[in-house]
Design a protein around this motif. Structure first.
Motif, mmCIF file in Angstrom:
data_model
loop_
_atom_site.group_PDB
_atom_site.id
_atom_site.type_symbol
_atom_site.label_atom_id
_atom_site.label_comp_id
_atom_site.label_asym_id
_atom_site.label_seq_id
_atom_site.Cartn_x
_atom_site.Cartn_y
_atom_site.Cartn_z
ATOM 1 N N TYR A 63 0.817 -1.205 0.000
ATOM 2 C CA TYR A 63 0.000 0.000 0.000
ATOM 3 C C TYR A 63 0.849 1.254 0.000
ATOM 4 C CZ TYR A 63 -4.115 -2.834 0.741
ATOM 5 O OH TYR A 63 -5.111 -3.750 0.577
ATOM 6 N N SER A 64 2.084 1.126 0.499
ATOM 7 C CA SER A 64 2.948 2.297 0.565
ATOM 8 C C SER A 64 4.364 1.817 0.797
ATOM 9 C CB SER A 64 2.530 3.203 1.715
ATOM 10 O OG SER A 64 2.987 2.629 2.923
ATOM 11 N N ASN A 66 5.852 2.330 3.522
ATOM 12 C CA ASN A 66 6.022 2.136 4.961
ATOM 13 C C ASN A 66 5.729 0.678 5.257
ATOM 14 O OD1 ASN A 66 6.390 4.963 5.435
ATOM 15 N ND2 ASN A 66 4.194 5.159 5.072
ATOM 16 N N ASN A 99 -9.924 2.731 -7.818
ATOM 17 C CA ASN A 99 -9.294 3.110 -6.550
ATOM 18 C C ASN A 99 -8.080 3.990 -6.772
ATOM 19 O OD1 ASN A 99 -10.900 1.589 -4.612
ATOM 20 N ND2 ASN A 99 -10.094 -0.189 -5.695
ATOM 21 N N LYS A 101 -7.263 6.983 -6.231
ATOM 22 C CA LYS A 101 -6.779 7.868 -5.181
ATOM 23 C C LYS A 101 -5.812 7.128 -4.258
ATOM 24 C CE LYS A 101 -10.045 10.177 -3.078
ATOM 25 N NZ LYS A 101 -11.097 10.311 -2.050
ATOM 26 N N ARG A 102 -6.244 5.977 -3.756
ATOM 27 C CA ARG A 102 -5.407 5.235 -2.823
ATOM 28 C C ARG A 102 -4.166 4.670 -3.515
ATOM 29 N NH1 ARG A 102 -7.415 0.741 -1.164
ATOM 30 N NH2 ARG A 102 -9.073 1.224 -2.633
ATOM 31 N N LEU A 105 -0.939 6.844 -3.815
ATOM 32 C CA LEU A 105 -0.089 7.128 -2.660
ATOM 33 C C LEU A 105 1.304 6.540 -2.867
ATOM 34 C CD1 LEU A 105 0.062 8.248 0.289
ATOM 35 C CD2 LEU A 105 -0.453 5.940 1.035
ATOM 36 N N LYS A 234 6.270 8.827 13.897
ATOM 37 C CA LYS A 234 4.998 8.313 13.385
ATOM 38 C C LYS A 234 4.046 9.459 13.050
ATOM 39 C CE LYS A 234 3.859 3.644 14.577
ATOM 40 N NZ LYS A 234 2.950 2.775 15.318
ATOM 41 N N ARG A 235 4.037 10.457 13.918
ATOM 42 C CA ARG A 235 3.159 11.591 13.668
ATOM 43 C C ARG A 235 3.584 12.307 12.381
ATOM 44 N NH1 ARG A 235 3.007 13.638 19.120
ATOM 45 N NH2 ARG A 235 2.359 11.497 19.520
ATOM 46 N N GLN A 237 5.067 10.863 9.894
ATOM 47 C CA GLN A 237 4.638 9.999 8.780
ATOM 48 C C GLN A 237 3.165 10.228 8.455
ATOM 49 O OE1 GLN A 237 6.081 6.076 10.264
ATOM 50 N NE2 GLN A 237 6.598 5.777 8.119
ATOM 51 N N GLN A 238 2.368 10.393 9.505
ATOM 52 C CA GLN A 238 0.950 10.664 9.276
ATOM 53 C C GLN A 238 0.779 11.978 8.517
ATOM 54 O OE1 GLN A 238 -1.486 10.624 12.787
ATOM 55 N NE2 GLN A 238 -3.379 10.979 11.647
ATOM 56 N N THR A 241 1.562 11.441 4.970
ATOM 57 C CA THR A 241 0.461 10.797 4.257
ATOM 58 C C THR A 241 -0.643 11.802 3.924
ATOM 59 O OG1 THR A 241 0.984 8.821 5.530
ATOM 60 C CG2 THR A 241 -1.082 8.808 4.320
ATOM 61 N N VAL A 242 -0.970 12.639 4.914
ATOM 62 C CA VAL A 242 -2.001 13.659 4.678
ATOM 63 C C VAL A 242 -1.590 14.564 3.526
ATOM 64 C CG1 VAL A 242 -3.149 15.671 5.682
ATOM 65 C CG2 VAL A 242 -2.825 13.617 7.055
ATOM 66 N N TYR A 245 -1.969 12.875 0.208
ATOM 67 C CA TYR A 245 -3.372 12.791 -0.207
ATOM 68 C C TYR A 245 -3.910 14.153 -0.653
ATOM 69 C CZ TYR A 245 -4.467 7.905 0.646
ATOM 70 O OH TYR A 245 -4.537 6.549 0.557
ATOM 71 N N GLU A 486 -8.859 -4.940 3.223
ATOM 72 C CA GLU A 486 -9.486 -4.257 2.104
ATOM 73 C C GLU A 486 -10.485 -5.204 1.452
ATOM 74 O OE1 GLU A 486 -7.013 -3.366 -1.206
ATOM 75 O OE2 GLU A 486 -8.559 -2.110 -2.125
#
Lengths: 695, 77
Positions: A63-64, A66, A99, A101-102, A105, A234-235, A237-238, A241-242, A245, A486
């Motif tokens: 998926y990525s 990561n 899909n 959009k996803r 990434l 981790k934050r 990384q979030q 990701t945001v 997107y 999924e």
């Protein structure tokens, strides 16, 4: 030698990546293992325009970048190591039009690595029915890439893709967004500390350490650069990701229009039925039942034909070649042994056919959803259903399929109980014994024999569940349990994909198992044709003096039986006979149990060899087994001994390869040893009880 | 604050908060991020797991994970 281009196929699971791979390579592919680990490495060759060749590597779905599993880690290991011989000249990101959009990434991440990248938008044939339209020119510009609209199903767009690969030097290596904006000062410091390295690569190495911790760091050492806590990273990384997107959404807003009114709602309707709290389970049960009935009924005829052909071939060899040791080895050792493998091709092919259809159609994920709550009660995970179902083919890929179970405890329990599931190697043993001891006849249109087979699958599954529940209570370690699945859209399976899967898996069964079986058949033949001392070497004179009044034919038979009993293999069988006699087995079956340890299906080949040694008539194995008598004149294979043997094979741990894989996956000998002892004891006592009751 | 675990069948909402420490990162990557829409499509038997449409991705998660994702019921629902 002409220049070969290295191409890596990357993409989310369920995007039809394998279909694109198959469309590019056809049957020109092979599956190997990555060195040191057992993840499948699928590679193939593809001819491009102007005589250029491409080496295509189908990387595990991700998926990525990561990594949260071993499979995903492979992708990153490869992309971070420019010295790897498979390091791609060009990356193809496969996405699914529904899909996008996803799927984008991971695309934006690969672009950040400055690898020339082609975007494949697969399942383009679904655009009209889903009301999706794309502005390809705009997307190419916004994403700095070339796009191939492909339908692997309709076989369109593949030629365009090939042209794009051939012209990979024209591709832009410019990233499409600047992810370092999420924390400018941090990334500046990082770049200053390692001025020669690509920034995104550095970031990946740092974060992979946090996520997974196994990245090889030949090129750089970032251990010194741990200025942030795990939680901070981790934050970050979030945030990354945001950010990605946000970029993707802004691009798709311009480049993609979706007419929601065109959506058919077929998915919702199918979901409602297949995941219904009653009908969902009923459908699943009916599917399983039909699979077993089909395996049994459809493969009967080709199997009888193969069986008879090999008996004839063996007879023909004996009649044509001059008599001697070599002819005997060929006819009784090699041909009988090979016949014992080839006969199961129809059934194994059917089994893989059904499993690959269930996977391809997207139905398997619905089963995961339905079963999670129930499986959790036994310490398993909804995802354990896939290993347990693939376990019906072979425990080895099934145990490897546990890798996407994120919780270590649930994963370990799944690994430990999967070998209880009836694998295709047990099938040969089951089939021959069932056909010997279970009467013909039908109940509600289903044959008794098919029902017995179904029952054996069910008790294997039942034992797996009971052991899982027991292990769940015994094993005391805490581990976080995650469940994110999924749900792919339903698809009619692609004939080509199904065909290639069935072909590749059957081929590897025949050759991998076949090699071992052939070798063991020859060894057994040698051990059965030789023996120590006078009892074996002077068998003729001993019998002739004891039974002077018998006809020549009877004497020959007695000599053969006497010789086998005093051969090396006979001695081995006789040694373990006291242990297995309470289960209803004689020493010949004992030999089969010993050789089964290489692979269960060897049992059949072993019996074929043992019963061929000393038999003159060209009977099939089944006829030979049916006429086999104990010393007291009663048949060896009765209902009691047959069922006892079936149960023994259902529960015993008899497969060296499985033990080796469990060792590798759990990284310790502790678990395979526990498995071996535990399962074999269970098998012994259940068979003992069954035989003593039925007898 | 309500979470996804409080949603009714067919209901739609907007994700307001999800901590990267508590929920699997994979879920974030699938679009479970603040500001995105979520709809509860189906329950498995015993109301667990939950089958969701998160920002056009179809995902199944367990109730315990769902209870960590805060939502806000949209004005239009």
């Amino acid at each position: 030698m002409s220049k070969q281009i290295n191409v890596a196929l990357i993409g989310n699971p369920n995007t039809g990546k394998t279909s694109v791979f198959n469309a590019l390579t056809g049957l020109n592919q092979k599956v190997a293992n990555y060195p040191g680990i057992t993840v499948d490495k699928k590679e193939g060759l593809c001819k491009l325009p102007r005589g250029v060749k491409a080496h295509i590597l189908d990387l595990p779905g991700t998926y990525s970048l990561n990594a949260s599993s071993l499979d995903e880690n492979i992708v990153i290991e490869l992309l971070l190591n420019k010295n790897n011989k498979d390091y791609p000249d060009v990356a193809i990101i496969v996405s699914d039009v529904e899909n996008l959009k996803r799927n984008l990434l991971v695309f934006t991440q690969i672009k950040d690595l400055e690898i020339p990248t082609i975007l494949v938008i697969n399942m383009a044939d679904r655009m009209v029915s889903n009301g999706i339209s794309l502005d390809v020119d705009y997307l190419e510009k916004a994403l700095n890439t070339k796009i191939a609209l492909v339908s692997a199903r309709k076989n369109t767009g593949i030629d365009h893709l090939k042209t794009l690969i051939a012209n990979y030097r024209d591709l832009s290596t410019e990233p499409c967004l600047n992810a370092s904006e999420i924390d400018k000062s941090y990334f500046e410091r990082l770049q200053n500390a390692f001025p020669n390295q690509q920034l995104y690569k550095l970031w990946l190495v740092i974060t992979q350490d946090v996520n997974f911790g196994k990245i090889s760091r030949q090129e750089m050492d970032v251990a010194a650069f741990k200025t942030k806590s795990k939680s901070d990273l981790k934050r970050l990384q979030q945030k990354e990701t945001v950010k990605r997107y946000q970029f993707i959404n802004s691009v798709l807003k311009e480049g993609q229009t979706i007419d929601a009114s065109k959506a058919t709602g077929l998915r919702a309707r199918l979901d409602r039925i297949t995941m219904h709290k009653f009908w969902g389970y009923a459908i699943f049960f009916v599917i399983l039942l039909s699979i077993f009935q089909a395996i049994y009924d459809w493969s009967g005829m080709p199997m009888d034909y193969i069986d008879a052909s090999f008996a004839q071939l063996s007879e023909w060899t004996k009649a044509t070649l001059p008599p001697g040791v070599f002819t005997d080895l060929l006819a009784d050792g090699v041909i009988a042994g090979v016949g014992g493998v080839v006969i199961f091709i129809p059934q194994i092919a059917f089994l893989f056919l059904f499993i690959s259809i269930l996977e391809e159609s997207g139905y398997m994920s619905r089963v995961v959803f339905l079963m999670d709550r129930i499986m959790r009660r036994f310490g398993l995970n909804g995802k354990s259903v896939i290993p347990l179902i693939s376990g019906t083919a072979c425990a080895i890929p099934a145990i490897m399929a546990t890798r996407n179970i994120e919780s270590w405890k649930e994963r370990l329990i799944t690994i430990l109980v999967t070998p209880f599931i009836t694998c295709s190697a047990r099938l040969p043993v089951y089939l021959i014994i069932i056909s010997l001891v279970i009467p013909e006849g039908r109940f509600l249109g289903l044959s008794y024999q098919a029902l017995t087979l179904m029952f054996l699958y069910l008790i294997g599954f039942g034992m797996a569940i009971i052991s899982a529940a027991t292990l769940n209570r015994i094993l005391r370690f805490r581990s976080k349990s995650f469940f994110v699945v999924e749900m792919p859209s339903f698809k009619v399976p692609l004939v080509k994909n199904v065909f290639i899967t069935v072909f590749e898996k059957t081929k590897s069964f025949v050759f991998e198992a076949g090699k071992i079986i052939l070798a063991i058949s020859v060894i057994i033949w040698v051990l059965a044709s030789n023996g120590p001392g006078d009892a074996f070497n002077k068998a003729d004179t001993i019998i002739e003096t004891d039974h002077a009044n018998l006809s020549q034919l009877e004497i020959d038979q007695k000599v053969a039986a006497y010789k086998l009993e005093h051969s090396y293999i006979g001695i081995i069988g006789k040694t373990i006979e006291p242990i297995i006699r309470p289960l209803g087995y004689d020493w010949k079956i004992g030999i089969g149990l010993v050789t089964s340890f290489a692979a269960r299906e060897v049992f059949v080949g072993t019996l074929a060899t043992i019963y061929s040694v000393g038999a003159d008539s060209p009977e099939t194995l089944k006829q030979k087994m049916a006429s086999e008598k104990r010393e007291n004149g009663l048949p060896v294979f009765t209902l009691a001994s047959g069922i006892s043997l079936l149960l023994f094979y259902a529960f015993a741990m008899q497969c060296m390869s499985t033990l080796a894989v469990v060792k590798r996956e759990t990284n310790s000998w502790k678990w395979p040893i526990i498995q071996l002892i535990g399962m074999t004891l269970i098998a012994y006592f259940i068979s003992l009880i069954a035989f003593q009751i039925i007898q | 604050m309500p979470t996804i675990a409080d949603m009714q069948l067919g209901q739609k909402a907007t994700i307001t908060e999800c901590s990267s420490d508590a929920i699997p990162f994979k879920l974030l990557e699938m679009g479970c991020l603040p500001g995105n829409k979520v709809q509860l499509l189906q329950f498995a038997p015993f109301l667990d797991p939950l089958y969701l449409n998160i920002d056009d991705a179809f995902v199944a998660i367990r109730r315990e994970t769902a209870a960590l994702i805060c939502i806000e019921f949209g004005p239009d629902e």
